[in-house]
Design an enzyme around this catalytic site. Structure first.
Site, PDB file in Angstrom:
ATOM      1  N   ALA A  57       0.866  -1.180   0.000  1.00 24.64           N
ATOM      2  CA  ALA A  57       0.000   0.000   0.000  1.00 24.64           C
ATOM      3  C   ALA A  57       0.900   1.227   0.000  1.00 24.64           C
ATOM      4  O   ALA A  57       1.800   1.333   0.836  1.00 24.64           O
ATOM      5  CB  ALA A  57      -0.909  -0.001   1.225  1.00 24.64           C
ATOM      6  N   VAL A  83       4.558  -1.143   3.271  1.00 21.69           N
ATOM      7  CA  VAL A  83       4.390   0.270   2.937  1.00 21.69           C
ATOM      8  C   VAL A  83       5.269   0.637   1.747  1.00 21.69           C
ATOM      9  O   VAL A  83       6.491   0.441   1.783  1.00 21.69           O
ATOM     10  CB  VAL A  83       4.744   1.160   4.140  1.00 21.69           C
ATOM     11  CG1 VAL A  83       4.555   2.638   3.784  1.00 21.69           C
ATOM     12  CG2 VAL A  83       3.896   0.782   5.352  1.00 21.69           C
ATOM     13  N   LYS A  84       4.651   1.159   0.697  1.00 23.37           N
ATOM     14  CA  LYS A  84       5.409   1.599  -0.480  1.00 23.37           C
ATOM     15  C   LYS A  84       5.781   3.068  -0.340  1.00 23.37           C
ATOM     16  O   LYS A  84       4.935   3.907  -0.031  1.00 23.37           O
ATOM     17  CB  LYS A  84       4.590   1.409  -1.763  1.00 23.37           C
ATOM     18  CG  LYS A  84       4.507  -0.019  -2.237  1.00 23.37           C
ATOM     19  CD  LYS A  84       3.676  -0.141  -3.491  1.00 23.37           C
ATOM     20  CE  LYS A  84       4.429   0.238  -4.732  1.00 23.37           C
ATOM     21  NZ  LYS A  84       3.642  -0.014  -5.965  1.00 23.37           N
ATOM     22  N   VAL A  85       7.055   3.352  -0.579  1.00 18.89           N
ATOM     23  CA  VAL A  85       7.543   4.731  -0.589  1.00 18.89           C
ATOM     24  C   VAL A  85       8.444   4.904  -1.812  1.00 18.89           C
ATOM     25  O   VAL A  85       9.017   3.935  -2.313  1.00 18.89           O
ATOM     26  CB  VAL A  85       8.318   5.085   0.701  1.00 18.89           C
ATOM     27  CG1 VAL A  85       7.429   4.935   1.922  1.00 18.89           C
ATOM     28  CG2 VAL A  85       9.568   4.231   0.840  1.00 18.89           C
TER      29      VAL A  85
END
Length: 217
Positions: A57, A83-85
């Site tokens: 996400a 967590v996508k960054v």
């Protein structure tokens, strides 16, 4: 090599999950935007109920504090959330802080091997080089996968290499040959990968022979 589905469409996920091949799912803001009226949190949680594996996400903040804030919230939604960054300096700051909290991160929009090395050193769980987009600018996207895999192996780096921006079934084969740990694919590419005219011809021939044999008994 593991296969992930790159979509936020629940029907596509249900269908692909029924094939028994999915190890995870990746989403991004563009994919979420295609699902009109969908709730982000509810969608991620539903995906996590369908696929037992990492569910990426993506944070939409551009600063590290915002990414960390979003990432910590995402992590409460389900234990499998990753967590996508982005591959930026602010993204690196966020990854290092989230990693200290035990929150796994997928560093996305990677277009060179130095970005991949930096992401790994910051504590990334997954690095996502975009092979199709690299191809689009006249460079061999799979050469980037090979470089990252070679660097990670040479330095005993455990970050997983995820081939993203997969455009066609051949990309899946090339990613596997290049040593990628994961390929994340659009639903249509997964469907295409299982289609072959010789398979269809073979099935028709087998059934015709079987029918002729049954009628001749």
């Amino acid at each position: 090599m593991q296969i992930y589905l790159d979509t936020a469409n629940l029907d596509e996920i249900r269908t692909a999950a029924s094939w028994g091949v999915l190890s995870g799912v990746t989403t991004n803001p563009s994919l979420m935007a295609k699902e009109k009226g969908a709730d982000f949190k509810a969608t991620i949680q539903e995906i996590a109920s369908l696929v037992d594996g990492p569910i990426s996400a993506e944070a939409t903040s551009l600063d590290a504090d915002g990414m960390v804030r979003e990432g910590r919230e995402f992590a409460t939604w389900h234990p499998n959330v990753v967590v996508k960054v982005p591959s930026t300096t602010e993204g690196l700051k966020a990854v290092s802080r989230l990693a200290r909290d035990g929150i796994r991160c997928n560093v996305t929009l990677c277009f060179n091997a130095v970005q991949a090395l930096m992401a790994a050193r910051a504590g990334a769980f997954i690095i996502s080089p975009f092979v199709g987009r690299v191809d689009d600018v006249g460079v061999d996207g799979m050469s980037l996968i090979r470089e990252i895999v070679q660097i990670y192996r040479a330095h005993n780096i455990s970050t997983l290499v995820l081939a993203a921006s997969i455009r066609h079934p051949r990309h899946i084969v090339e990613a596997a040959l290049a040593g990628a740990d994961i390929a994340t694919c659009p639903f249509k590419v997964l469907e295409q990968s299982m289609r072959h005219p010789l398979t269809d011809i073979g099935i028709e021939r087998f059934l015709a022979d079987w029918k002729a044999w049954q009628q001749g008994r």
